[in-house]
Design a protein around this motif. Structure first.
Motif, short mmCIF file in Angstrom:
data_model
loop_
_atom_site.label_atom_id
_atom_site.label_comp_id
_atom_site.label_asym_id
_atom_site.label_seq_id
_atom_site.Cartn_x
_atom_site.Cartn_y
_atom_site.Cartn_z
N GLU A 1 0.88 -0.79 0.27
CA GLU A 1 0.05 -0.05 -0.15
C GLU A 1 0.80 1.47 -0.08
OE1 GLU A 1 -3.65 -0.48 0.00
OE2 GLU A 1 -3.25 -2.47 0.16
N SER A 2 2.14 1.61 0.82
CA SER A 2 3.28 2.52 0.44
C SER A 2 3.59 2.64 -0.89
CB SER A 2 4.24 2.03 1.52
OG SER A 2 4.70 1.25 0.65
N GLN A 3 3.82 3.71 -1.03
CA GLN A 3 4.62 4.25 -2.10
C GLN A 3 6.33 4.65 -2.08
OE1 GLN A 3 2.83 7.68 -3.14
NE2 GLN A 3 2.96 7.84 -5.36
N SER A 4 7.38 4.12 -3.11
CA SER A 4 8.41 4.16 -2.47
C SER A 4 9.17 4.95 -3.67
CB SER A 4 8.79 2.22 -3.51
OG SER A 4 8.74 1.25 -2.31
N ILE A 5 9.80 6.51 -2.61
CA ILE A 5 10.23 7.53 -3.91
C ILE A 5 12.22 7.37 -3.22
CG2 ILE A 5 10.34 10.30 -3.76
CD1 ILE A 5 7.94 9.56 -2.19
N THR A 6 12.75 7.10 -4.38
CA THR A 6 14.38 7.12 -4.21
C THR A 6 14.58 8.57 -4.10
OG1 THR A 6 14.03 7.96 -6.54
CG2 THR A 6 14.32 5.39 -6.22
N TYR A 7 15.35 8.69 -3.66
CA TYR A 7 16.35 10.33 -3.05
C TYR A 7 17.90 10.09 -3.53
CZ TYR A 7 11.74 12.44 -1.35
OH TYR A 7 10.79 12.81 -0.95
N PHE A 8 18.33 9.94 -5.13
CA PHE A 8 20.25 9.95 -5.16
C PHE A 8 20.63 11.70 -4.54
CE2 PHE A 8 16.61 9.10 -8.58
CZ PHE A 8 16.69 8.09 -9.08
N ASP A 9 21.54 10.28 -4.00
CA ASP A 9 22.77 11.38 -3.36
C ASP A 9 23.61 12.34 -4.10
OD1 ASP A 9 22.63 9.84 -1.23
OD2 ASP A 9 24.92 9.12 -1.70
N SER A 10 23.46 11.79 -5.82
CA SER A 10 23.62 12.58 -7.12
C SER A 10 23.45 14.17 -7.11
CB SER A 10 24.10 11.55 -8.21
OG SER A 10 22.90 11.55 -8.70
N VAL A 11 22.52 14.28 -6.75
CA VAL A 11 21.45 15.04 -7.13
C VAL A 11 21.47 16.89 -6.67
CG1 VAL A 11 18.97 16.15 -7.15
CG2 VAL A 11 19.09 13.78 -7.74
N PHE A 12 21.86 15.97 -5.10
CA PHE A 12 22.90 17.48 -4.66
C PHE A 12 24.18 18.27 -5.38
CE2 PHE A 12 25.04 19.91 -1.18
CZ PHE A 12 24.01 20.56 -0.39
N HIS A 13 24.28 17.53 -5.85
CA HIS A 13 25.68 18.21 -6.74
C HIS A 13 25.39 18.48 -8.86
CE1 HIS A 13 28.28 16.88 -3.33
NE2 HIS A 13 27.30 15.72 -3.68
N ILE A 14 24.61 18.70 -9.01
CA ILE A 14 24.18 18.81 -9.90
C ILE A 14 24.44 20.92 -10.23
CG2 ILE A 14 22.54 17.20 -10.82
CD1 ILE A 14 19.81 19.01 -10.07
#
Ligand SMILES: Nc1ncnc2c1ncn2[C@@H]1O[C@H](COP(=O)(O)OP(=O)(O)O)[C@@H](O)[C@H]1O
Ligand SMILES: CC(=O)OP(=O)(O)O
Ligand SMILES: [Mg+2]
Length: 422
Positions: A166-179
């Protein structure tokens, strides 16, 4: 009853999970409140240790059949746990054990509406994303660029589909902060067409941690901070990442528990006597590039020099054991080298040097030694501050701060802020 957000942080040797309640009190800038935290550490050894701590009783209407016979009082009062669990042998089994313990302590896992997954390598991803089959394939394809991280994190997503449907899984990428890192800093000096086609650039990692540190240090001081350190180093200007020590993969930069850190790229061809004379056949026999990558990721670093992966042991034995002294001195040398590099890039005007994450937070010895060596550029530790009780952010001397970073909290915060989006 408030919804719950589960935040899962798959590190190279640990799995840390925090359960958050979505907060109605708007004075809480995080938007969420932790109700339980769990950590499975030493996952790369044969003795993983599992711990679970509740901050509040899990108000629950659980109807878990396996718990039906349990005494009501036992369910109502959750027990903190810390034990070696030999049955845990990877991140997925650690996650299953964690869910099992939550249920046994009376928490209704049906209340978990969102699961935040820390994914270290996001390749070309520019923002968090919901985990779909397509996203799983894309993240899987990046696994060879973060061999100690992406695969284990994906195994958790799969477990969530099965165990928390029933839950929604969301990814938080380490690399995004460094764009935000400028092109001349994120680029390697190689053929640019090949670099673009194959995505060969410096990505940078630990993004949720840096994002948390950035937010908390700014809240603490009202200033924009520009100089950071943890078990890799990152430099920020104007709240954005400007440079970082990790590269195409997390292998670059500082040495770690089993990782070599940055080496001359030619070293891999000279590591074994025959590898120096590589021809096509020898390359095939040696399984290049897999073999060197495995050696540098899993059989190098402190483990290869001293036999231990624990930086605390290296610290305590550095005066009596030459291998421990070597590991310690290599680490300190690389750290101060990066500090000098960033100091110059910041025009000699950093706001502060921030120590964070396990080693930066726990090792007062490392802080003392590093800061002593960079005293010449204006940093100093004050022993009296060092012995004071640490809050989330504390000054410990002239231009030196310790921040207790929390990647799980940062992901849950970002999830709560954009709930309507998910
Ligand atoms: N008291 C301590 N002092 C210094 N370093 C420590 C201490 N306790 C643990 N560590 C280091 O922290 C590392 C674990 O970091 P952590 O973020 O929990 O896991 P991961 O390796 O998964 O990122 C271990 O490799 C260990 O070397
Ligand atoms: C990117 C990385 O090395 O993460 P961790 O330190 O959590 O293993
Ligand atoms: Mg970590």
């Amino acid at each position: 009853m408030p919804q719950l957000i589960l935040s899962a942080n798959s590190g190279s040797s640990s799995l840390k999970i925090t359960v958050f309640e979505i907060e109605s009190d708007t004075s809480n800038t995080d938007g969420v409140k932790a109700i339980a935290v769990s950590s499975t550490s030493n996952l790369s050894s044969s003795k993983p240790t599992f711990s679970l701590k509740f901050f509040a009783p899990p108000a629950s209407d659980t109807s878990d059949a396996s718990d039906a016979s349990k005494d009501k009082d036992e369910k109502a009062t959750p027990k903190d746990e810390k034990e070696e669990v030999p049955d845990i042998n990877d991140h997925k089994s650690a996650f299953e054990h964690f869910l099992d313990r939550l249920k046994k302590n009376g928490l209704d896992v049906g209340r978990i509406s969102h699961v935040c997954h820390r994914i270290v390598h996001g390749g070309r991803y520019q923002k968090p994303t919901e985990i779909s089959e397509d996203a799983m394939h894309r993240i899987e394809a990046l696994s060879s660029l973060a061999p100690l991280h992406n695969g284990p994190a994906l195994s958790l997503s799969e477990a969530c589909f099965a165990l928390l449907p029933e839950s929604q899984s969301i990814t938080y990428f380490d690399s995004v902060f460094h764009i935000s890192i400028p092109q001349h800093i994120s680029s390697y000096a190689i053929d640019q067409k090949t670099a673009y086609e194959k995505g060969l650039k410096r990505y940078g990692f630990h993004g949720s941690s840096y994002s948390f540190i950035n937010r908390k240090v700014a809240e603490f001081s009202g200033k924009v901070w520009s100089f950071l350190q943890r078990d890799d180093l990152n430099m920020l200007t104007m709240e954005k990442s400007y440079d970082t020590t990790m590269g195409l993969t997390p292998l670059d930069g500082l040495p770690g528990a089993t990782r070599s850190g940055g080496v001359d790229p030619s070293l891999i061809f000279h590591y074994t006597s025959s590898a120096g004379r590589l021809d096509q056949t020898a390359t095939k026999d040696l399984h290049v590039p897999e073999a060197p990558e495995h050696i540098l990721n899993s059989n190098s670093g402190w483990k290869s020099i001293t036999g231990t992966t624990n930086f605390g042991t290296i610290t305590s034995k550095r005066h009596s054991s030459p291998p421990h002294a070597l590991a310690w001195n290599i680490f300190v040398d690389r750290v101060i080298g990066y500090i000098g590099n960033y100091y110059v890039k910041l025009g000699g005007r950093p706001d502060a040097l921030v120590f964070a994450d396990v080693i930066g937070e726990k090792s007062a010895d490392l802080r003392a030694e590093v800061v002593k060596k960079v005293e010449c550029i204006g940093f100093e530790v004050d022993e009296r501050n060092e012995s004071a009780g640490l809050g989330v952010v504390e000054w410990i001397g002239k231009n030196v701060i310790v921040c207790q970073t929390d990647e799980q909290l940062e992901m849950a915060h970002q999830c709560a802020v954009s709930l309507q989006h998910w």
